[in-house]
Design a protein around this motif. Sequence first.
Motif, PDB file in Angstrom:
ATOM      1  N   UNK A 123       0.831  -1.209   0.000  1.00  0.00           N
ATOM      2  CA  UNK A 123       0.000   0.000   0.000  1.00  0.00           C
ATOM      3  C   UNK A 123       0.865   1.259   0.000  1.00  0.00           C
ATOM      4  N   UNK A 124       0.348   2.323  -0.611  1.00  0.00           N
ATOM      5  CA  UNK A 124       1.007   3.627  -0.605  1.00  0.00           C
ATOM      6  C   UNK A 124       0.107   4.623   0.103  1.00  0.00           C
ATOM      7  N   UNK A 125       0.723   5.621   0.727  1.00  0.00           N
ATOM      8  CA  UNK A 125       0.025   6.574   1.574  1.00  0.00           C
ATOM      9  C   UNK A 125       0.012   7.956   0.929  1.00  0.00           C
ATOM     10  N   UNK A 126      -1.170   8.576   0.878  1.00  0.00           N
ATOM     11  CA  UNK A 126      -1.348   9.925   0.356  1.00  0.00           C
ATOM     12  C   UNK A 126      -2.148  10.723   1.382  1.00  0.00           C
ATOM     13  N   UNK A 127      -1.726  11.945   1.667  1.00  0.00           N
ATOM     14  CA  UNK A 127      -2.396  12.778   2.658  1.00  0.00           C
ATOM     15  C   UNK A 127      -2.646  14.150   2.037  1.00  0.00           C
ATOM     16  N   UNK A 128      -3.881  14.652   2.163  1.00  0.00           N
ATOM     17  CA  UNK A 128      -4.265  15.913   1.539  1.00  0.00           C
ATOM     18  C   UNK A 128      -5.159  16.724   2.470  1.00  0.00           C
ATOM     19  N   UNK A 129      -5.203  18.026   2.219  1.00  0.00           N
ATOM     20  CA  UNK A 129      -6.158  18.903   2.896  1.00  0.00           C
ATOM     21  C   UNK A 129      -7.283  19.314   1.956  1.00  0.00           C
ATOM     22  N   UNK A 130      -7.273  18.821   0.745  1.00  0.00           N
ATOM     23  CA  UNK A 130      -8.318  19.163  -0.214  1.00  0.00           C
ATOM     24  C   UNK A 130      -9.668  18.630   0.254  1.00  0.00           C
ATOM     25  N   UNK A 131     -10.773  19.363  -0.004  1.00  0.00           N
ATOM     26  CA  UNK A 131     -12.098  18.909   0.435  1.00  0.00           C
ATOM     27  C   UNK A 131     -12.512  17.591  -0.198  1.00  0.00           C
ATOM     28  N   UNK A 132     -12.072  17.345  -1.418  1.00  0.00           N
ATOM     29  CA  UNK A 132     -12.289  16.049  -2.053  1.00  0.00           C
ATOM     30  C   UNK A 132     -10.932  15.561  -2.526  1.00  0.00           C
ATOM     31  N   UNK A 142      -7.397  16.553   7.556  1.00  0.00           N
ATOM     32  CA  UNK A 142      -6.560  15.868   6.578  1.00  0.00           C
ATOM     33  C   UNK A 142      -7.348  14.687   6.018  1.00  0.00           C
ATOM     34  N   UNK A 143      -7.238  14.461   4.735  1.00  0.00           N
ATOM     35  CA  UNK A 143      -7.843  13.302   4.102  1.00  0.00           C
ATOM     36  C   UNK A 143      -6.727  12.336   3.732  1.00  0.00           C
ATOM     37  N   UNK A 144      -6.946  11.071   4.058  1.00  0.00           N
ATOM     38  CA  UNK A 144      -5.931  10.047   3.857  1.00  0.00           C
ATOM     39  C   UNK A 144      -6.432   9.061   2.814  1.00  0.00           C
ATOM     40  N   UNK A 145      -5.596   8.783   1.834  1.00  0.00           N
ATOM     41  CA  UNK A 145      -5.909   7.821   0.787  1.00  0.00           C
ATOM     42  C   UNK A 145      -4.839   6.744   0.819  1.00  0.00           C
ATOM     43  N   UNK A 146      -5.260   5.500   0.827  1.00  0.00           N
ATOM     44  CA  UNK A 146      -4.349   4.367   0.727  1.00  0.00           C
ATOM     45  C   UNK A 146      -4.665   3.676  -0.586  1.00  0.00           C
ATOM     46  N   UNK A 147      -3.643   3.503  -1.424  1.00  0.00           N
ATOM     47  CA  UNK A 147      -3.838   2.884  -2.732  1.00  0.00           C
ATOM     48  C   UNK A 147      -2.827   1.761  -2.918  1.00  0.00           C
ATOM     49  N   UNK A 148      -3.243   0.745  -3.652  1.00  0.00           N
ATOM     50  CA  UNK A 148      -2.368  -0.386  -3.941  1.00  0.00           C
ATOM     51  C   UNK A 148      -2.777  -0.993  -5.280  1.00  0.00           C
ATOM     52  N   UNK A 149      -1.817  -1.595  -5.972  1.00  0.00           N
ATOM     53  CA  UNK A 149      -2.092  -2.217  -7.266  1.00  0.00           C
ATOM     54  C   UNK A 149      -2.810  -3.551  -7.094  1.00  0.00           C
ATOM     55  N   UNK A 150      -2.604  -4.204  -5.957  1.00  0.00           N
ATOM     56  CA  UNK A 150      -3.245  -5.485  -5.689  1.00  0.00           C
ATOM     57  C   UNK A 150      -3.791  -5.466  -4.263  1.00  0.00           C
ATOM     58  N   UNK A 151      -4.498  -6.540  -3.899  1.00  0.00           N
ATOM     59  CA  UNK A 151      -5.064  -6.632  -2.557  1.00  0.00           C
ATOM     60  C   UNK A 151      -3.982  -6.350  -1.516  1.00  0.00           C
ATOM     61  N   UNK A 152      -4.339  -5.615  -0.495  1.00  0.00           N
ATOM     62  CA  UNK A 152      -3.408  -5.304   0.585  1.00  0.00           C
ATOM     63  C   UNK A 152      -4.160  -5.238   1.901  1.00  0.00           C
ATOM     64  N   UNK A 153      -3.446  -5.433   2.968  1.00  0.00           N
ATOM     65  CA  UNK A 153      -3.992  -5.155   4.294  1.00  0.00           C
ATOM     66  C   UNK A 153      -2.951  -4.312   5.015  1.00  0.00           C
ATOM     67  N   UNK A 154      -3.418  -3.480   5.934  1.00  0.00           N
ATOM     68  CA  UNK A 154      -2.517  -2.510   6.539  1.00  0.00           C
ATOM     69  C   UNK A 154      -3.093  -1.997   7.844  1.00  0.00           C
ATOM     70  N   UNK A 155      -2.258  -1.343   8.605  1.00  0.00           N
ATOM     71  CA  UNK A 155      -2.731  -0.554   9.735  1.00  0.00           C
ATOM     72  C   UNK A 155      -2.267   0.873   9.489  1.00  0.00           C
TER      73      UNK A 155
END
Length: 114
Positions: free
Chosen positions: A14-23, A70-83
Amino acid sequence: GAITFTLTPLSGDPDLYVSQEPTFSASERWTCAEPLFGAPTCAASLEAAGATDQVVFLPGDQLYCTACTYRVLVAAATYTSFSILAQVGSVPGGGSVLGGGGKGGGGGGGAAAQ
């Protein structure tokens, strides 16, 4: 103190993205990795598989804010599990826990730093 988002993979990459954008959508995550114009509106951590991803905002950083969401997005190319953990305080120890965890092909959520 610092605002820290830590993503620990349990499986997958998984990769982590953090934003303050409303969407903030999966299609917008590429601007975090390589902002095209002006100052970035988000930050990313794209560590290799098995490595912990972390985004840290320090007082004085452009994206540091204690009265915003802050809005947090977790993205991955395949199935992932994370904390995932969001903290306010010193890096890397101590602070107030703001976030929980998730599983799946991707996830998202918000954490208010107050």
